[in-house]
Enzyme design. Structure first.
Site, PDB file in Angstrom:
ATOM      1  NE  ARG A 142      -8.084  -9.098  -5.432  1.00  0.00           N
ATOM      2  CZ  ARG A 142      -9.130  -8.456  -4.928  1.00  0.00           C
ATOM      3  NH1 ARG A 142     -10.275  -8.445  -5.564  1.00  0.00           N
ATOM      4  NH2 ARG A 142      -9.049  -7.794  -3.790  1.00  0.00           N
ATOM      5  CE  LYS A 159      -3.848  -2.021   2.687  1.00  0.00           C
ATOM      6  NZ  LYS A 159      -4.991  -2.185   1.794  1.00  0.00           N
ATOM      7  CG  HIS A 192     -12.500  -1.438   7.727  1.00  0.00           C
ATOM      8  ND1 HIS A 192     -12.943  -0.150   7.546  1.00  0.00           N
ATOM      9  CD2 HIS A 192     -11.934  -1.473   8.944  1.00  0.00           C
ATOM     10  CE1 HIS A 192     -12.648   0.565   8.613  1.00  0.00           C
ATOM     11  NE2 HIS A 192     -12.044  -0.218   9.487  1.00  0.00           N
ATOM     12  CD  GLU A 197      -4.846   6.369   4.259  1.00  0.00           C
ATOM     13  OE1 GLU A 197      -3.967   6.401   3.379  1.00  0.00           O
ATOM     14  OE2 GLU A 197      -5.954   5.831   4.088  1.00  0.00           O
TER      15      GLU A 197
END
Ligand code: ADP
Length: 664
Positions: free
Chosen positions: A296, A120, A239, A204
């Site tokens: 994908r 990430k 999530h 973040e």
């Protein structure tokens, strides 16, 4: 560069996605090779493929994650391509590399793209360089706690710590204040090490009311790239996505175009080919930020297929064959609205705890241009502990969002699963929720609404009691001739009333530990049910597995499936698993066993024996019509007829003696 095109495809996956890929490949004339674990030896993908190879034990690490085994089987079987589906090896750079080393086409992006997006933090650096908007944050290599704390304080709170190798909602911590930072950091790192073997994190800004909007992109090896619009996946638990839709409600044409262009930029920045998804956080003020790119096919790709009319697996194969994209951006448009609901074996009332076990019965809604079901499971299959407990994906389409939502509610009501707990009722309540209908969405939707969507009445309502009792009475009257080949149509065959029964029956139902004792009386054309001093007038018909119920003049339909010890009833996306106690159908005031009496009022429509006849056990004696159905009444033992007391056309009262037998 000429390249041999795919003629035989190994699908390195299982479940619904393996089945879905096989269907498209076979339609394109491509032979399909399945692989399977111990647990999957009878699975649908194995049956659907042209051939299937056993690859090991049930745990994924012993089968679907075994890179070398799968490559070897591709070679042995003569497959010249591999489709990885989603999950398992789909984003595994090593697997992708080994495919190309062995001249096997990997239906997916190049290794370099998988590697670039695998972390990430690296993905964010690449995207920042390409001018893609990012949430304010820190994704550097220096991982010292002091530095991370400083960076965190600079960003401000709330903020999010994310494992850079994370996925599936794991390895994330929301931090509310500076004081909590170190503790959350340590716990996040612990989870990251145990789940991903890598404790690197990024931090973040945590957006408090964002939506999850993602863009489907497609690129070919000739430098062409398009986007196939967006999906809104804001409804999430832990999530993880629950219901996805396309297009995203309320997204302006300008934002859609801007997001699409950014997604294409992102794909081009890493030399992407094939199907990919660029995920964004879409903030209340209309700004959007790159979150990550999934290299994908996504679970939720069917909603994009529904609004574009395209088959994304077909596009993947076209691109993998080295051809150009079938359509250009200006040939693509959005048509209507689609939803996907993920039907899971899980308990929404218990924090979505996964459920495992055998699916005793699965009844699907009618599928057509508006309703699609992608599943790798049929009645009798088991949801095991080894894999994701998703049972099916239900995808619906209509010309606008509200109509599509109505389709979704209808199809969920017709989706019946017996044997384990599912989220079907929860999904139906979600699809009926006012805020969801108004498209008032953000990623905290379920935090806000979870409780109201997971309540369900723990007691049986009158119509369910009536339906279950009626079914027991119907089964009782037809039990001698139950047709195994068509288990839900007991009326198709002649049925035999049990002999010598009195007209009172006790039916005992058990639901969630509560006992219901019902006394059923036959009356002219209906049953009278007594329960706790209440009387219910019930009649109905069983057609297939649908019981058409008339309860005090109110007609409704209840679907059902038989189970060991009882039955499961389905109505309005709810299901009731009801145990029928063995002592049900006890006769009260049992009469003499000597003669044959009418179990209910009706008309004699045929008399098959006469005085003096010797009859054998099970031989048909009289046919009666009652409650609009014919019942053949049979002898309960070998005996001789002493007297036939009624003729064709006679009306018979309940309990009336129909035939007298000679004494032994
Ligand atoms: P994973 O790879 O585990 O799926 P993602 O980075 O895709 O993790 O994030 C999963 C979800 O977490 C998103 O869909 C969103 O709901 C939430 N999320 C991620 N980043 C942020 C953020 N900066 N602010 C608010 N929510 C976030």
């Amino acid at each position: 560069m000429a390249q041999m095109s795919i003629h035989k495809l190994l699908i390195a996956n299982r479940g619904e996605i393996a089945c879905r890929v096989i269907r498209t490949a076979q339609r394109m004339g491509i032979e399909c090779v399945a692989v399977y674990s111990d647990a999957d030896k009878d699975a649908q993908h194995v049956k659907l493929a042209d051939e299937a190879w056993h690859i090991g034990g049930s745990a994924a690490k012993d089968s679907y994650l075994k890179v070398d085994t799968i490559i070897n089987i591709a070679k042995k079987s003569g497959a010249n391509a591999v489709h990885p589906g989603y999950g398992f090896l789909s984003e595994n750079a090593d697997f992708c590399r080994k495919c190309s080393e062995n001249n096997i086409i990997f239906v997916g992006p190049p290794v370099s793209a998988i590697e670039a997006m695998g972390s990430k933090s690296e993905a964010k650096s690449i995207m920042a360089d390409a001018g893609v908007p990012l949430v304010q944050g820190y994704h550097g290599d220096d991982q010292s706690a002091d530095l991370l704390q400083q960076e965190a304080d600079k960003i401000g709170y709330p903020l999010l710590i994310k494992a850079t190798a994370g996925g599936g909602g794991k390895g994330m911590r929301v931090v509310e204040s500076s004081e909590q930072f170190i503790e959350s950091l340590e716990s996040c790192k612990r989870e990251a090490i145990s789940s991903f073997g890598d404790d690197k994190v990024l931090i973040e800004k945590y957006l408090t009311k964002p939506r999850h909007v993602e863009i489907q992109v497609f690129a070919d090896s000739h430098g062409n790239a398009v986007h196939l619009f967006e999906r809104d996946c804001s409804v999430q638990r832990r999530h993880q996505k629950v219901i996805e839709e396309a297009p995203a409600p309320g997204l302006s044409e300008d934002t859609r175009e801007a997001m699409g262009q950014v997604a294409i930029t992102a794909a081009k920045a890493i030399g992407y080919t094939g199907a990919g998804t660029v995920e964004f956080l879409y903030d209340e003020d209309g700004s959007f930020y790159f979150m990550e790119m999934n290299t994908r096919l996504q679970v939720e790709h069917p909603v994009t297929e529904m609004i574009t009319g395209l088959d994304l697996v077909e596009w993947q194969i076209v691109v993998a064959n080295g051809l150009t994209l079938p359509l250009s951006q200006d040939q693509l448009e959005i048509n209507g609205h689609a939803f996907e609901a993920r039907i899971y074996a899980e308990d929404p009332t218990n924090d979505f705890l996964p459920a495992t076990g055998k699916i005793n019965y699965m009844g699907l809604p009618v599928t057509n241009a508006n309703v699609r079901v992608d599943s790798g499971i049929v009645s009798g299959d088991t949801v095991s502990v080894y894999y994701d407990p998703m049972i099916a994906k239900l995808i619906v389409w209509d010309s606008d969002r509200n109509s599509a939502l109505a389709r979704l509610r209808g199809a969920l009501s017709d989706f019946h699963v017996a044997g384990l707990t599912t989220n079907i009722e929860f999904l139906h309540q979600l699809a009926s929720n006012d805020d969801f209908i108004q498209a008032d969405l953000d990623t905290h939707f379920l935090d806000k609404h979870g409780e109201e969507l997971t309540t369900s009445d723990p007691s049986l309502s009158d119509d369910i009691i009536a339906a279950a009792t009626l079914y027991v009475m119907i089964k009782q009257s037809s039990q001698n001739t139950f047709d195994e080949a068509d288990p839900y149509s007991p009326w198709n065959e002649s049925s035999g009333w049990r002999l010598n029964e009195d007209n009172h029956h006790i039916v005992e139902l058990v639901f969630q530990g509560q006992h219901y004792l019902i006394t059923a009386h036959f009356r002219n054309g209906h049953f009278l049910l007594e329960l706790d001093g209440k009387e219910l007038k019930v009649c109905g018909e069983l057609k297939g597995n649908k019981l058409q119920l008339d309860l005090d003049g109110h007609k409704s339909t209840v679907s059902l499936a038989e189970q060991e010890n009882g039955l499961v009833l389905f109505k309005n996306a709810r299901s009731w698993e009801i145990e029928i106690k063995d002592n049900s159908l006890v006769n009260l005031d049992s009469d003499s066993q000597a003669n044959l009496t009418a179990p209910m009022p009706g008309t004699v429509i045929d008399v098959l024996v006469s005085k003096g006849d010797s009859v054998e056990e099970g031989q048909a004696l009289i046919v009666m019509e009652a409650m609009k159905m014919e019942h053949t009444i049979k002898a309960h033992k070998d005996t001789v007829i002493a007297e036939v007391l009624y003729q064709v056309g006679d009306l018979v009262d309940e309990g009336a003696e129909l035939i007298a037998f000679e004494e032994e």
